[in-house]
Design a protein around this motif. Structure first.
Motif, PDB file in Angstrom:
ATOM      1  N   SER A 151      -6.238  74.491  68.729  1.00  0.00           N
ATOM      2  CA  SER A 151      -6.121  73.621  67.556  1.00  0.00           C
ATOM      3  C   SER A 151      -5.111  72.483  67.706  1.00  0.00           C
ATOM      4  O   SER A 151      -5.113  71.574  66.896  1.00  0.00           O
ATOM      5  CB  SER A 151      -5.777  74.451  66.329  1.00  0.00           C
ATOM      6  OG  SER A 151      -4.538  75.091  66.513  1.00  0.00           O
ATOM      7  N   SER A 152      -4.227  72.531  68.723  1.00  0.00           N
ATOM      8  CA  SER A 152      -3.258  71.453  68.887  1.00  0.00           C
ATOM      9  C   SER A 152      -2.747  71.383  70.321  1.00  0.00           C
ATOM     10  O   SER A 152      -2.895  72.329  71.085  1.00  0.00           O
ATOM     11  CB  SER A 152      -2.083  71.628  67.922  1.00  0.00           C
ATOM     12  OG  SER A 152      -1.402  72.825  68.204  1.00  0.00           O
TER      13      SER A 152
ATOM     14  N   SER B 295      -1.649  78.236  68.412  1.00  0.00           N
ATOM     15  CA  SER B 295      -2.684  77.187  68.471  1.00  0.00           C
ATOM     16  C   SER B 295      -4.011  77.694  69.020  1.00  0.00           C
ATOM     17  O   SER B 295      -4.973  76.958  69.082  1.00  0.00           O
ATOM     18  CB  SER B 295      -2.238  75.954  69.266  1.00  0.00           C
ATOM     19  OG  SER B 295      -2.526  76.083  70.642  1.00  0.00           O
TER      20      SER B 295
END
Length: 99
Positions: free
Chosen positions: A67-68, A19
């Motif tokens: 990203s997450s 991520s």
């Protein structure tokens, strides 16, 4: 990097956590205080190549984009002098908790 003496022809391999994506995805030469290095952006992390690293404390910095959400492990970092393979060092991985 905390080097007790000057290091020559250094290779550093750093694994990136899932991520975590590079903010700048291009490879190329970078400059830090007292030394320069080539940064290679890879799928799994970064690789750095320096002709020399001065003794004392030196820093390599870069930005990433998360990203997450979740809990992720950043892999350990490994340093080795290319023409003196007996000179090597390892750093611990870290755990990232993203909310």
């Amino acid at each position: 990097l905390d080097a007790p003496k000057q290091l020559k022809y250094v290779f550093i391999d750093e694994k990136r956590a899932a991520s975590s994506e590079p903010a700048a995805a291009s490879s190329g030469y970078e400059y830090s205080e007292g030394f320069s290095y080539y940064k290679s952006v890879r799928d799994a992390g970064y690789q750095f190549f320096a002709e020399e690293i001065p003794s004392g404390i030196s820093t390599i910095e870069y930005e990433t984009v998360i990203s997450s959400e979740g809990i992720f492990s950043n892999g350990p970092v490994a340093l080795q002098c290319m023409y003196q393979p007996q000179i090597r060092a390892y750093g611990n991985g870290i755990v990232l908790q993203v909310k």
